[in-house]
Design a protein around this motif. Structure first.
Motif, PDB file in Angstrom:
ATOM      1  N   ARG A  94      -3.438  -2.569  -8.118  1.00 50.76           N
ATOM      2  CA  ARG A  94      -2.428  -1.425  -8.588  1.00 50.76           C
ATOM      3  C   ARG A  94      -1.349  -1.000  -7.772  1.00 50.76           C
ATOM      4  NH1 ARG A  94      -7.236   1.191  -6.800  1.00 50.76           N
ATOM      5  NH2 ARG A  94      -6.932   2.896  -5.476  1.00 50.76           N
ATOM      6  N   VAL A  95      -1.375  -1.187  -6.534  1.00 48.06           N
ATOM      7  CA  VAL A  95      -0.265  -1.007  -5.600  1.00 48.06           C
ATOM      8  C   VAL A  95       0.675  -2.016  -5.665  1.00 48.06           C
ATOM      9  CG1 VAL A  95       0.442  -0.692  -3.144  1.00 48.06           C
ATOM     10  CG2 VAL A  95      -1.615   0.662  -4.069  1.00 48.06           C
ATOM     11  N   VAL A  96       0.368  -3.376  -5.602  1.00 49.30           N
ATOM     12  CA  VAL A  96       1.126  -4.507  -5.896  1.00 49.30           C
ATOM     13  C   VAL A  96       1.879  -4.319  -7.048  1.00 49.30           C
ATOM     14  CG1 VAL A  96       1.022  -6.936  -6.138  1.00 49.30           C
ATOM     15  CG2 VAL A  96      -0.502  -5.963  -4.428  1.00 49.30           C
ATOM     16  N   MET A  97       0.903  -4.076  -8.109  1.00 49.79           N
ATOM     17  CA  MET A  97       2.027  -3.843  -9.656  1.00 49.79           C
ATOM     18  C   MET A  97       2.822  -2.940  -9.459  1.00 49.79           C
ATOM     19  SD  MET A  97       0.781  -6.415 -11.045  1.00 49.79           S
ATOM     20  CE  MET A  97       1.587  -6.106 -12.898  1.00 49.79           C
ATOM     21  N   PHE A  98       2.652  -1.871  -8.943  1.00 55.82           N
ATOM     22  CA  PHE A  98       3.638  -0.762  -8.778  1.00 55.82           C
ATOM     23  C   PHE A  98       4.695  -0.947  -7.891  1.00 55.82           C
ATOM     24  CE2 PHE A  98       5.335   3.064  -6.362  1.00 55.82           C
ATOM     25  CZ  PHE A  98       5.472   3.989  -7.410  1.00 55.82           C
ATOM     26  N   ILE A  99       4.667  -1.657  -6.900  1.00 59.52           N
ATOM     27  CA  ILE A  99       5.801  -2.185  -5.855  1.00 59.52           C
ATOM     28  C   ILE A  99       6.618  -3.107  -6.736  1.00 59.52           C
ATOM     29  CG2 ILE A  99       6.318  -3.406  -3.877  1.00 59.52           C
ATOM     30  CD1 ILE A  99       3.750  -1.884  -2.536  1.00 59.52           C
ATOM     31  N   ALA A 100       5.910  -4.271  -7.113  1.00 58.84           N
ATOM     32  CA  ALA A 100       6.650  -5.142  -7.758  1.00 58.84           C
ATOM     33  C   ALA A 100       7.433  -4.494  -9.201  1.00 58.84           C
ATOM     34  CB  ALA A 100       5.548  -6.187  -8.414  1.00 58.84           C
ATOM     35  N   GLU A 101       6.739  -3.706  -9.847  1.00 61.79           N
ATOM     36  CA  GLU A 101       7.634  -3.123 -10.740  1.00 61.79           C
ATOM     37  C   GLU A 101       8.746  -2.196 -10.295  1.00 61.79           C
ATOM     38  OE1 GLU A 101       6.950   0.584 -13.953  1.00 61.79           O
ATOM     39  OE2 GLU A 101       5.391  -1.072 -14.048  1.00 61.79           O
ATOM     40  N   MET A 135      -2.125   6.203  -4.439  1.00 63.67           N
ATOM     41  CA  MET A 135      -2.638   5.100  -4.895  1.00 63.67           C
ATOM     42  C   MET A 135      -3.886   4.438  -3.956  1.00 63.67           C
ATOM     43  SD  MET A 135      -0.309   3.166  -7.280  1.00 63.67           S
ATOM     44  CE  MET A 135       1.349   3.833  -7.113  1.00 63.67           C
ATOM     45  N   GLY A 136      -3.780   4.833  -2.504  1.00 62.36           N
ATOM     46  CA  GLY A 136      -4.687   4.652  -1.805  1.00 62.36           C
ATOM     47  C   GLY A 136      -4.233   3.212  -0.565  1.00 62.36           C
ATOM     48  N   LEU A 137      -3.046   3.134  -0.574  1.00 62.02           N
ATOM     49  CA  LEU A 137      -2.351   2.390   0.428  1.00 62.02           C
ATOM     50  C   LEU A 137      -2.234   3.309   1.839  1.00 62.02           C
ATOM     51  CD1 LEU A 137      -1.089  -0.045   1.021  1.00 62.02           C
ATOM     52  CD2 LEU A 137       1.222   0.829   0.666  1.00 62.02           C
ATOM     53  N   GLN A 138      -2.689   2.791   2.848  1.00 56.87           N
ATOM     54  CA  GLN A 138      -2.682   3.024   4.255  1.00 56.87           C
ATOM     55  C   GLN A 138      -1.766   2.402   4.845  1.00 56.87           C
ATOM     56  OE1 GLN A 138      -6.683   2.691   5.448  1.00 56.87           O
ATOM     57  NE2 GLN A 138      -7.512   4.159   3.971  1.00 56.87           N
ATOM     58  N   ARG A 139      -1.034   2.753   5.896  1.00 54.94           N
ATOM     59  CA  ARG A 139      -0.209   2.628   6.699  1.00 54.94           C
ATOM     60  C   ARG A 139      -0.372   0.960   7.090  1.00 54.94           C
ATOM     61  NH1 ARG A 139       3.077   4.782  11.853  1.00 54.94           N
ATOM     62  NH2 ARG A 139       5.179   4.038  11.265  1.00 54.94           N
ATOM     63  N   ASN A 140      -1.399   0.916   7.701  1.00 48.33           N
ATOM     64  CA  ASN A 140      -1.582  -0.338   8.713  1.00 48.33           C
ATOM     65  C   ASN A 140      -2.470  -1.261   7.755  1.00 48.33           C
ATOM     66  OD1 ASN A 140      -0.108   0.221  10.977  1.00 48.33           O
ATOM     67  ND2 ASN A 140      -1.827   1.522  11.530  1.00 48.33           N
ATOM     68  N   CYS A 163      10.043   0.245   0.404  1.00 46.10           N
ATOM     69  CA  CYS A 163       9.036   1.110  -0.409  1.00 46.10           C
ATOM     70  C   CYS A 163       8.949   2.799   0.264  1.00 46.10           C
ATOM     71  CB  CYS A 163       7.469   0.647   0.047  1.00 46.10           C
ATOM     72  SG  CYS A 163       7.425  -1.051  -0.954  1.00 46.10           S
ATOM     73  N   LYS A 164       9.802   2.959   1.272  1.00 48.33           N
ATOM     74  CA  LYS A 164       9.798   4.461   1.507  1.00 48.33           C
ATOM     75  C   LYS A 164      10.171   5.451   0.583  1.00 48.33           C
ATOM     76  CE  LYS A 164      10.627   3.497   6.828  1.00 48.33           C
ATOM     77  NZ  LYS A 164      11.541   3.499   7.642  1.00 48.33           N
ATOM     78  N   PRO A 165      10.941   5.461  -0.249  1.00 49.43           N
ATOM     79  CA  PRO A 165      11.128   6.353  -1.228  1.00 49.43           C
ATOM     80  C   PRO A 165      10.075   6.671  -2.076  1.00 49.43           C
ATOM     81  CG  PRO A 165      12.928   4.564  -1.178  1.00 49.43           C
ATOM     82  CD  PRO A 165      12.040   3.972  -0.390  1.00 49.43           C
ATOM     83  N   PHE A 166       8.934   5.815  -2.175  1.00 53.10           N
ATOM     84  CA  PHE A 166       7.612   5.817  -2.926  1.00 53.10           C
ATOM     85  C   PHE A 166       6.493   6.048  -2.164  1.00 53.10           C
ATOM     86  CE2 PHE A 166      10.533   2.158  -4.544  1.00 53.10           C
ATOM     87  CZ  PHE A 166      11.165   3.076  -5.652  1.00 53.10           C
ATOM     88  N   SER A 167       6.528   6.419  -0.861  1.00 54.34           N
ATOM     89  CA  SER A 167       5.491   6.542   0.044  1.00 54.34           C
ATOM     90  C   SER A 167       4.527   7.636  -0.436  1.00 54.34           C
ATOM     91  CB  SER A 167       5.917   7.098   1.518  1.00 54.34           C
ATOM     92  OG  SER A 167       6.667   8.207   1.259  1.00 54.34           O
ATOM     93  N   LYS A 168       4.720   8.553  -1.199  1.00 53.30           N
ATOM     94  CA  LYS A 168       3.810   9.670  -1.526  1.00 53.30           C
ATOM     95  C   LYS A 168       3.036   9.062  -2.628  1.00 53.30           C
ATOM     96  CE  LYS A 168       6.221  13.620  -0.049  1.00 53.30           C
ATOM     97  NZ  LYS A 168       6.550  14.971  -0.321  1.00 53.30           N
ATOM     98  N   GLU A 169       3.782   8.311  -3.768  1.00 53.89           N
ATOM     99  CA  GLU A 169       2.952   7.524  -4.472  1.00 53.89           C
ATOM    100  C   GLU A 169       2.126   6.615  -4.215  1.00 53.89           C
ATOM    101  OE1 GLU A 169       6.214   8.359  -4.604  1.00 53.89           O
ATOM    102  OE2 GLU A 169       6.993   8.357  -6.878  1.00 53.89           O
ATOM    103  N   LEU A 170       2.376   5.890  -3.431  1.00 50.18           N
ATOM    104  CA  LEU A 170       1.647   4.821  -2.697  1.00 50.18           C
ATOM    105  C   LEU A 170       0.481   5.344  -1.901  1.00 50.18           C
ATOM    106  CD1 LEU A 170       4.583   2.274  -1.577  1.00 50.18           C
ATOM    107  CD2 LEU A 170       3.170   2.048  -3.486  1.00 50.18           C
TER     108      LEU A 170
END
Length: 56
Positions: free
Chosen positions: A43-50, A31-36, A21-28
């Motif tokens: 929406r984050v799950v769907m983005f990563i899965a896609e 979307m509200g995903l925090q590191r820990n 997921c590192k290449p998509f870190s800015k987008e994530l």
């Protein structure tokens, strides 16, 4: 969905999933995903899965 559940569906460890997921870190982060964060918003799950072609 938790990071570990998504990693299990992808057949990898959580660390490997997060490395993928590192290449998509800015987008994530936008979307509200925090590191820990253990549980990810839908929406984050769907983005990563896609992006990583993970069947949900």
């Amino acid at each position: 969905m938790s990071k570990s559940e998504l990693a299990q569906r992808a057949g990898v460890s959580v660390n490997t999933l997060m490395n993928w997921c590192k290449p998509f870190s800015k987008e994530l982060q936008a979307m509200g995903l925090q590191r820990n964060q253990k549980v990810m918003p839908p929406r984050v799950v769907m983005f990563i899965a896609e992006k990583l072609c993970i069947d949900l």
